[in-house]
Design an enzyme around this catalytic site. Structure first.
Site, PDB file in Angstrom:
ATOM      1  N   HIS A  83       0.861  -1.190   0.000  1.00 39.08           N
ATOM      2  CA  HIS A  83       0.000   0.000   0.000  1.00 39.08           C
ATOM      3  C   HIS A  83       0.891   1.232   0.000  1.00 39.08           C
ATOM      4  O   HIS A  83       1.460   1.614   1.028  1.00 39.08           O
ATOM      5  CB  HIS A  83      -0.890  -0.018   1.247  1.00 39.08           C
ATOM      6  CG  HIS A  83      -1.871   1.108   1.344  1.00 39.08           C
ATOM      7  ND1 HIS A  83      -3.242   0.916   1.469  1.00 39.08           N
ATOM      8  CD2 HIS A  83      -1.700   2.454   1.362  1.00 39.08           C
ATOM      9  CE1 HIS A  83      -3.847   2.091   1.564  1.00 39.08           C
ATOM     10  NE2 HIS A  83      -2.930   3.042   1.502  1.00 39.08           N
ATOM     11  N   HIS A  85       1.575   5.297  -2.242  1.00 40.46           N
ATOM     12  CA  HIS A  85       0.993   6.357  -3.076  1.00 40.46           C
ATOM     13  C   HIS A  85       2.138   7.008  -3.849  1.00 40.46           C
ATOM     14  O   HIS A  85       2.557   8.124  -3.539  1.00 40.46           O
ATOM     15  CB  HIS A  85       0.267   7.384  -2.211  1.00 40.46           C
ATOM     16  CG  HIS A  85      -0.969   6.860  -1.560  1.00 40.46           C
ATOM     17  ND1 HIS A  85      -2.216   6.963  -2.144  1.00 40.46           N
ATOM     18  CD2 HIS A  85      -1.150   6.209  -0.383  1.00 40.46           C
ATOM     19  CE1 HIS A  85      -3.118   6.402  -1.346  1.00 40.46           C
ATOM     20  NE2 HIS A  85      -2.491   5.937  -0.273  1.00 40.46           N
ATOM     21  N   LYS A  88       1.592  10.589  -5.312  1.00 44.27           N
ATOM     22  CA  LYS A  88       1.574  11.726  -4.392  1.00 44.27           C
ATOM     23  C   LYS A  88       2.957  12.050  -3.846  1.00 44.27           C
ATOM     24  O   LYS A  88       3.190  13.137  -3.333  1.00 44.27           O
ATOM     25  CB  LYS A  88       0.672  11.428  -3.188  1.00 44.27           C
ATOM     26  CG  LYS A  88      -0.820  11.468  -3.424  1.00 44.27           C
ATOM     27  CD  LYS A  88      -1.533  11.345  -2.075  1.00 44.27           C
ATOM     28  CE  LYS A  88      -3.040  11.384  -2.216  1.00 44.27           C
ATOM     29  NZ  LYS A  88      -3.567  10.118  -2.716  1.00 44.27           N
ATOM     30  N   HIS A 234      -9.569   2.039   0.694  1.00 44.08           N
ATOM     31  CA  HIS A 234      -9.167   2.794   1.875  1.00 44.08           C
ATOM     32  C   HIS A 234     -10.397   2.867   2.784  1.00 44.08           C
ATOM     33  O   HIS A 234     -11.467   3.318   2.340  1.00 44.08           O
ATOM     34  CB  HIS A 234      -8.744   4.215   1.506  1.00 44.08           C
ATOM     35  CG  HIS A 234      -7.391   4.319   0.888  1.00 44.08           C
ATOM     36  ND1 HIS A 234      -7.015   3.608  -0.229  1.00 44.08           N
ATOM     37  CD2 HIS A 234      -6.306   5.067   1.237  1.00 44.08           C
ATOM     38  CE1 HIS A 234      -5.768   3.919  -0.537  1.00 44.08           C
ATOM     39  NE2 HIS A 234      -5.312   4.794   0.333  1.00 44.08           N
ATOM     40  N   GLU A 237     -10.572   5.729   7.777  1.00 41.16           N
ATOM     41  CA  GLU A 237      -9.315   6.341   8.225  1.00 41.16           C
ATOM     42  C   GLU A 237      -9.656   7.516   9.148  1.00 41.16           C
ATOM     43  O   GLU A 237      -9.479   8.679   8.815  1.00 41.16           O
ATOM     44  CB  GLU A 237      -8.490   6.799   7.021  1.00 41.16           C
ATOM     45  CG  GLU A 237      -7.062   7.094   7.356  1.00 41.16           C
ATOM     46  CD  GLU A 237      -6.211   7.411   6.137  1.00 41.16           C
ATOM     47  OE1 GLU A 237      -5.035   7.770   6.336  1.00 41.16           O
ATOM     48  OE2 GLU A 237      -6.694   7.287   4.994  1.00 41.16           O
ATOM     49  N   ASP A 338       2.650   3.288   2.882  1.00 40.79           N
ATOM     50  CA  ASP A 338       1.684   4.353   2.654  1.00 40.79           C
ATOM     51  C   ASP A 338       2.373   5.571   2.027  1.00 40.79           C
ATOM     52  O   ASP A 338       3.191   5.435   1.128  1.00 40.79           O
ATOM     53  CB  ASP A 338       0.946   4.706   3.938  1.00 40.79           C
ATOM     54  CG  ASP A 338      -0.449   5.275   3.685  1.00 40.79           C
ATOM     55  OD1 ASP A 338      -0.916   5.213   2.542  1.00 40.79           O
ATOM     56  OD2 ASP A 338      -1.071   5.766   4.630  1.00 40.79           O
ATOM     57  N   ASN A 339       2.113   6.749   2.515  1.00 36.47           N
ATOM     58  CA  ASN A 339       2.577   7.979   1.863  1.00 36.47           C
ATOM     59  C   ASN A 339       4.029   8.301   2.222  1.00 36.47           C
ATOM     60  O   ASN A 339       4.517   7.898   3.275  1.00 36.47           O
ATOM     61  CB  ASN A 339       1.693   9.151   2.264  1.00 36.47           C
ATOM     62  CG  ASN A 339       0.251   8.950   1.851  1.00 36.47           C
ATOM     63  OD1 ASN A 339      -0.439   8.112   2.417  1.00 36.47           O
ATOM     64  ND2 ASN A 339      -0.200   9.691   0.868  1.00 36.47           N
TER      65      ASN A 339
END
Length: 443
Positions: A83, A85, A88, A234, A237, A338-339
């Site tokens: 997972h 991104h 981004k 998602h 959250e 994640d990010n």
């Protein structure tokens, strides 16, 4: 060229002698004895493939095989990051989160996307992220791609091109991402499915408590079934105990008989609100998640960054979901990056050892360690369909990461920044990309 602390020979046949391996990740002889959930073993590599795993020191001298003495250094299979991104990533220099909150992140990303996300910009940042992940020892990634209508024809062709460019180095999957309120807009799912058919990928969205949630889930499940697409959501959250879209997704999966479709497990990420709910609601939801066959990925670093944040108030909650309870029920559980350096998480570098290290501290993946190393390797490989990844065993690619640490406490106490990454039996350049390489995007 940075290749880590280990001097690896340029040879077709070599034996990593005296390695320490996570017991849960080894496909080897039953005679291997585990201690502290680790085994000492020798790993024979021939022509880029693991040929054998033997108890340490039990194989005599072999003609034509070079011995590389590890003295207990730990060896992992290359990581699987389920997972991320990538599209981004690394926009923080021009799109910082003003207050570190979830609404602040949404607003900052939305403005930056509208102003800057050309194909060139997305490609540059995604390429940078892939270079970092590769150098850290990740061999497979699933990324979510922001897929509001105006962005679809920009980002998805870039994703498809990068998947081909990185073939043989990183196995790259992608899933679409939009809010559930976007997913119900007239014509949206037709446009999205057509793009996924052209460029390859799965269908997904962000679920939250909206009047559009139930009709949106019905439309997404129907579209995915008709098009033969995997699903990745998602979910919840938030720290709001009233957020229960996880339960609604599980009910939809059961209603649509998803496990009979042959499209793999549905992946649900975050699921933070579950940790704030009453025991009865938790049990009801987890029973449904088990029946539906969902797989859950927690994002411990990003969740802690965003959740329970109020200026001037110390956070009380960790923001992660109930992985111990899920694992006890047989639900596949994972952790992921994640990010990275964007408004949703100001830090990170797609280093899955960092993710696993922080998950161990935040989620208590220890005492005993048991099979928790699967959460960053074998479990996402199985759930996402990266068949050759996540384990060390005869016949599997010699895609390995060697760390100087010899035990769990040595491994997880330092960043292991001098690691050696082996791909197809060869040490790769582990030099990380320089942030200065992105400066042209901010000027």
């Amino acid at each position: 060229m940075g290749s880590g602390f280990l001097a690896l020979p340029e040879a077709r046949r070599f034996r990593l002698q005296g390695a320490t391996l996570p017991a849960a990740l080894v496909e080897g002889p039953a005679t291997l004895e585990a201690r502290d959930d680790l085994v000492r073993a020798d790993v024979l590599v021939v022509d880029g493939v693991v040929a054998a795993i033997d108890a340490a020191g039990t194989v005599a001298t072999e003609p034509g095989v070079i011995r590389v003495v590890l003295d207990g250094a730990m060896v992992f299979p290359c990581f699987v990051d389920a997972h991320t991104h990538l599209d981004k990533g690394h926009i923080w220099p021009r799109a910082a989160n003003p207050d570190g909150t979830f609404p602040g992140a949404l607003a900052a990303v939305g403005a930056d996307r509208a102003a800057h996300w050309t194909a060139e910009d997305v490609r540059a940042r995604m390429s940078f992220a892939l270079k970092a992940a590769f150098a850290h020892g990740t061999a497979a990634i699933r990324t979510h791609i922001d897929s509001i209508p105006a962005q679809i024809d920009i980002s998805w062709p870039v994703l498809a091109e990068l998947r081909e460019e990185w073939r043989g180095r990183i196995d790259l999957q992608a899933s679409s991402l939009c809010g559930i309120d976007v997913a119900v807009e007239a014509g949206y799912l037709d446009q999205m499915v057509a793009a996924l058919k052209r460029h390859g990928g799965g269908l997904g969205c962000v679920t939250y408590m909206s009047p559009n949630l139930i009709p949106g889930l019905e439309a997404i499940f129907a579209a995915a079934r008709m098009a033969g697409l995997p699903l990745d959501f998602h979910v919840d959250e938030t720290m709001d105990p009233g957020a229960h879209s996880l339960r609604l997704i599980a009910e939809a999966a059961i209603r649509h008989r998803w496990s009979d479709q042959g499209l793999g497990r549905i992946v649900v990420g975050h699921c933070c609100s579950l940790s704030t709910q009453e025991d009865g609601e938790i049990r009801r939801t987890l029973d449904l998640v088990t029946e539906a066959g969902l797989a859950v990925v927690s994002l411990p670093m990003c969740n802690m960054y965003l959740q329970d944040r109020t200026a001037g108030r110390t956070p009380r909650r960790r923001g992660v979901t109930l992985l111990h309870e899920m694992r006890a029920l047989g639900i596949p559980v994972m952790v992921a990056s994640d990010n990275t350096r964007d408004p949703f998480y100001a830090y990170g570098d797609l280093d899955m050892l960092e993710t696993y290290r922080e998950a161990t501290r935040i989620l208590h993946f220890d005492h005993p360690v048991g099979d928790w190393p699967r959460a960053a390797t074998a479990a996402p490989a199985e759930v996402c369909g990266f068949a050759s990844r996540g384990r060390i065993g005869p016949g599997r690619p010699a895609d390995l990461v060697v760390f100087r640490g010899r035990s769990w406490t040595e491994l997880l106490s330092r960043p292991q920044s001098d690691r050696t990454v082996i791909r197809n039996g060869r040490a790769i350049d582990t030099t990380l990309p320089d942030y200065r390489d992105l400066d042209r995007l901010w000027s």
